[in-house]
Write a protein that holds these residues in place. Structure first.
Motif, PDB file in Angstrom:
ATOM      1  N   UNK A   1     -60.966 -89.363  14.811  1.00  0.00           N
ATOM      2  CA  UNK A   1     -60.582 -88.484  15.905  1.00  0.00           C
ATOM      3  C   UNK A   1     -60.475 -87.053  15.388  1.00  0.00           C
ATOM      4  N   UNK A   2     -61.188 -86.108  16.023  1.00  0.00           N
ATOM      5  CA  UNK A   2     -61.163 -84.736  15.524  1.00  0.00           C
ATOM      6  C   UNK A   2     -59.819 -84.076  15.747  1.00  0.00           C
ATOM      7  N   UNK A   3     -59.430 -83.224  14.802  1.00  0.00           N
ATOM      8  CA  UNK A   3     -58.191 -82.472  14.930  1.00  0.00           C
ATOM      9  C   UNK A   3     -58.414 -81.269  15.821  1.00  0.00           C
ATOM     10  N   UNK A   4     -57.372 -80.887  16.541  1.00  0.00           N
ATOM     11  CA  UNK A   4     -57.455 -79.699  17.383  1.00  0.00           C
ATOM     12  C   UNK A   4     -57.629 -78.442  16.560  1.00  0.00           C
ATOM     13  N   UNK A   5     -57.232 -78.469  15.296  1.00  0.00           N
ATOM     14  CA  UNK A   5     -57.201 -77.263  14.477  1.00  0.00           C
ATOM     15  C   UNK A   5     -58.350 -77.178  13.487  1.00  0.00           C
ATOM     16  N   UNK A   6     -59.194 -78.228  13.411  1.00  0.00           N
ATOM     17  CA  UNK A   6     -60.239 -78.239  12.392  1.00  0.00           C
ATOM     18  C   UNK A   6     -61.315 -77.195  12.631  1.00  0.00           C
ATOM     19  N   UNK A   7     -61.574 -76.873  13.884  1.00  0.00           N
ATOM     20  CA  UNK A   7     -62.630 -75.918  14.190  1.00  0.00           C
ATOM     21  C   UNK A   7     -62.089 -74.526  14.474  1.00  0.00           C
ATOM     22  N   UNK A   8     -60.797 -74.352  14.321  1.00  0.00           N
ATOM     23  CA  UNK A   8     -60.182 -73.077  14.661  1.00  0.00           C
ATOM     24  C   UNK A   8     -59.826 -72.277  13.424  1.00  0.00           C
ATOM     25  N   UNK A   9     -59.658 -70.985  13.630  1.00  0.00           N
ATOM     26  CA  UNK A   9     -59.193 -70.130  12.554  1.00  0.00           C
ATOM     27  C   UNK A   9     -57.707 -70.341  12.329  1.00  0.00           C
ATOM     28  N   UNK A  10     -57.032 -69.313  11.879  1.00  0.00           N
ATOM     29  CA  UNK A  10     -55.634 -69.459  11.485  1.00  0.00           C
ATOM     30  C   UNK A  10     -54.722 -69.735  12.685  1.00  0.00           C
ATOM     31  N   UNK A  11     -53.838 -70.706  12.495  1.00  0.00           N
ATOM     32  CA  UNK A  11     -52.878 -71.092  13.528  1.00  0.00           C
ATOM     33  C   UNK A  11     -51.488 -71.203  12.900  1.00  0.00           C
ATOM     34  N   UNK A  12     -50.508 -70.589  13.545  1.00  0.00           N
ATOM     35  CA  UNK A  12     -49.121 -70.752  13.142  1.00  0.00           C
ATOM     36  C   UNK A  12     -48.512 -71.877  13.967  1.00  0.00           C
ATOM     37  N   UNK A  13     -47.923 -72.858  13.300  1.00  0.00           N
ATOM     38  CA  UNK A  13     -47.292 -73.983  13.989  1.00  0.00           C
ATOM     39  C   UNK A  13     -45.777 -73.870  13.817  1.00  0.00           C
ATOM     40  N   UNK A  14     -45.060 -74.021  14.919  1.00  0.00           N
ATOM     41  CA  UNK A  14     -43.601 -73.928  14.941  1.00  0.00           C
ATOM     42  C   UNK A  14     -43.041 -75.247  15.455  1.00  0.00           C
ATOM     43  N   UNK A  15     -42.093 -75.807  14.710  1.00  0.00           N
ATOM     44  CA  UNK A  15     -41.507 -77.097  15.102  1.00  0.00           C
ATOM     45  C   UNK A  15     -39.985 -77.002  14.959  1.00  0.00           C
ATOM     46  N   UNK A  16     -39.279 -77.034  16.098  1.00  0.00           N
ATOM     47  CA  UNK A  16     -37.814 -76.911  16.084  1.00  0.00           C
ATOM     48  C   UNK A  16     -37.157 -77.890  17.046  1.00  0.00           C
ATOM     49  N   UNK A  17     -37.831 -78.973  17.401  1.00  0.00           N
ATOM     50  CA  UNK A  17     -37.346 -79.848  18.470  1.00  0.00           C
ATOM     51  C   UNK A  17     -36.262 -80.827  18.036  1.00  0.00           C
ATOM     52  N   UNK A  18     -36.047 -80.976  16.727  1.00  0.00           N
ATOM     53  CA  UNK A  18     -35.035 -81.916  16.257  1.00  0.00           C
ATOM     54  C   UNK A  18     -34.136 -81.206  15.237  1.00  0.00           C
ATOM     55  N   UNK A  19     -33.471 -81.972  14.396  1.00  0.00           N
ATOM     56  CA  UNK A  19     -32.609 -81.377  13.370  1.00  0.00           C
ATOM     57  C   UNK A  19     -33.409 -80.628  12.315  1.00  0.00           C
ATOM     58  N   UNK A  20     -34.709 -80.857  12.264  1.00  0.00           N
ATOM     59  CA  UNK A  20     -35.569 -80.156  11.311  1.00  0.00           C
ATOM     60  C   UNK A  20     -36.044 -78.834  11.900  1.00  0.00           C
ATOM     61  N   UNK A  21     -36.301 -77.893  11.009  1.00  0.00           N
ATOM     62  CA  UNK A  21     -36.940 -76.627  11.373  1.00  0.00           C
ATOM     63  C   UNK A  21     -38.125 -76.486  10.436  1.00  0.00           C
ATOM     64  N   UNK A  22     -39.335 -76.461  10.984  1.00  0.00           N
ATOM     65  CA  UNK A  22     -40.492 -76.376  10.103  1.00  0.00           C
ATOM     66  C   UNK A  22     -41.563 -75.485  10.694  1.00  0.00           C
ATOM     67  N   UNK A  23     -42.317 -74.878   9.796  1.00  0.00           N
ATOM     68  CA  UNK A  23     -43.427 -74.006  10.174  1.00  0.00           C
ATOM     69  C   UNK A  23     -44.604 -74.324   9.264  1.00  0.00           C
ATOM     70  N   UNK A  24     -45.783 -74.043   9.750  1.00  0.00           N
ATOM     71  CA  UNK A  24     -46.977 -74.258   8.936  1.00  0.00           C
ATOM     72  C   UNK A  24     -48.031 -73.252   9.347  1.00  0.00           C
ATOM     73  N   UNK A  25     -48.831 -72.858   8.394  1.00  0.00           N
ATOM     74  CA  UNK A  25     -49.980 -72.004   8.638  1.00  0.00           C
ATOM     75  C   UNK A  25     -51.209 -72.840   8.324  1.00  0.00           C
ATOM     76  N   UNK A  26     -52.040 -73.044   9.344  1.00  0.00           N
ATOM     77  CA  UNK A  26     -53.189 -73.934   9.225  1.00  0.00           C
ATOM     78  C   UNK A  26     -54.461 -73.152   9.523  1.00  0.00           C
ATOM     79  N   UNK A  27     -55.482 -73.377   8.710  1.00  0.00           N
ATOM     80  CA  UNK A  27     -56.760 -72.692   8.905  1.00  0.00           C
ATOM     81  C   UNK A  27     -57.882 -73.693   8.745  1.00  0.00           C
ATOM     82  N   UNK A  28     -58.698 -73.850   9.809  1.00  0.00           N
ATOM     83  CA  UNK A  28     -59.809 -74.800   9.808  1.00  0.00           C
ATOM     84  C   UNK A  28     -59.367 -76.195   9.375  1.00  0.00           C
ATOM     85  N   UNK A  29     -58.224 -76.636   9.898  1.00  0.00           N
ATOM     86  CA  UNK A  29     -57.754 -77.981   9.630  1.00  0.00           C
ATOM     87  C   UNK A  29     -57.111 -78.187   8.284  1.00  0.00           C
ATOM     88  N   UNK A  30     -56.852 -77.113   7.545  1.00  0.00           N
ATOM     89  CA  UNK A  30     -56.219 -77.211   6.221  1.00  0.00           C
ATOM     90  C   UNK A  30     -54.885 -76.474   6.251  1.00  0.00           C
TER      91      UNK A  30
END
Length: 215
Positions: A1-30
């Motif tokens: 199944x292809x990833x939504x981010x594999x064909x895209x340039x740089x994406x900032x991901x923000x995750x704060x929905x639970x007790x965790x706080x996390x961020x990621x910078x993803x570029x072309x699925x990496x």
């Protein structure tokens, strides 16, 4: 199944929905940079500094944010940050569900599983729950249930999430794995699951009426 981010340039991901706080910078699925902390209720204090510590201050033309369900306050902190950064950077903002993110991670780490349920803490003695078939097909809509009802609805499936701790005392033999969402796992989301509008997914009516987040 292809990833939504594999064909895209740089994406900032923000995750704060639970007790965790996390961020990621993803570029072309990496994942080129990521940070993940368990902060409890400290999302508002930690999120912006965590983004600032990413390469180039986390700046990206696309922002992807966890819309919930989960912590009422955490969800709103993440969405407000995503919308504010998108406005300031001239970036696009999209959303995803914490349930789909955990399901994708669960299937990736357990390739033998044909189905699973994600169970997240929901407040008021209930849990948010949604079942998925592999590789990532929802079997039913999100529901908010008492732990006893959630356990019965599992149907023998393994379950993951921070809500499984409420199920474990009811059935010690059930396949239950505690887990929190991580922004870096957004690379596992297929396109249909990573293009939601950046609006809260509450799972049930909020306890108090908040200031409106514009549509």
């Amino acid at each position: 199944m292809p990833s939504a981010l594999s064909a895209l340039g740089r994406t900032l991901v923000i995750e704060t929905a639970t007790a965790a706080c996390s961020v990621a910078l993803i570029e072309h699925g990496v994942v080129i940079a990521a940070a993940h902390e368990v902060v409890g209720r400290g999302h508002a204090e930690r999120l912006v500094p965590m983004i600032a510590e990413l390469p180039e201050g986390g700046r990206a033309p696309r922002i992807l944010v966890d819309c919930g369900p989960g912590s009422f306050t955490g969800v709103r902190v993440g969405i407000a940050a995503a919308r504010g950064l998108a406005l300031g950077w001239g970036a696009e903002a999209f959303g995803f569900s914490s349930l789909a993110l955990l399901a994708a991670a669960g299937f990736a780490r357990n390739p033998g599983w044909s189905s699973l349920a994600v169970v997240l803490e929901g407040g008021h003695g209930e849990v948010f729950m949604q079942a998925f078939d592999a590789p990532l097909a929802p079997l039913a809509a999100l529901v908010s249930l008492k732990p006893e009802a959630a356990l019965a609805a599992l149907g023998g499936r393994p379950a993951i999430g921070n809500g499984v701790r409420f199920l474990r005392p009811l059935d010690a033999a059930a396949a239950l794995t505690e887990a929190l969402p991580s922004a870096a796992d957004a690379i596992l989301l297929p396109p249909a699951f990573a293009s939601l509008a950046p609006r809260p997914i509450y799972g049930r009516a909020p306890d108090a009426k908040p200031l409106a987040i514009p549509a």
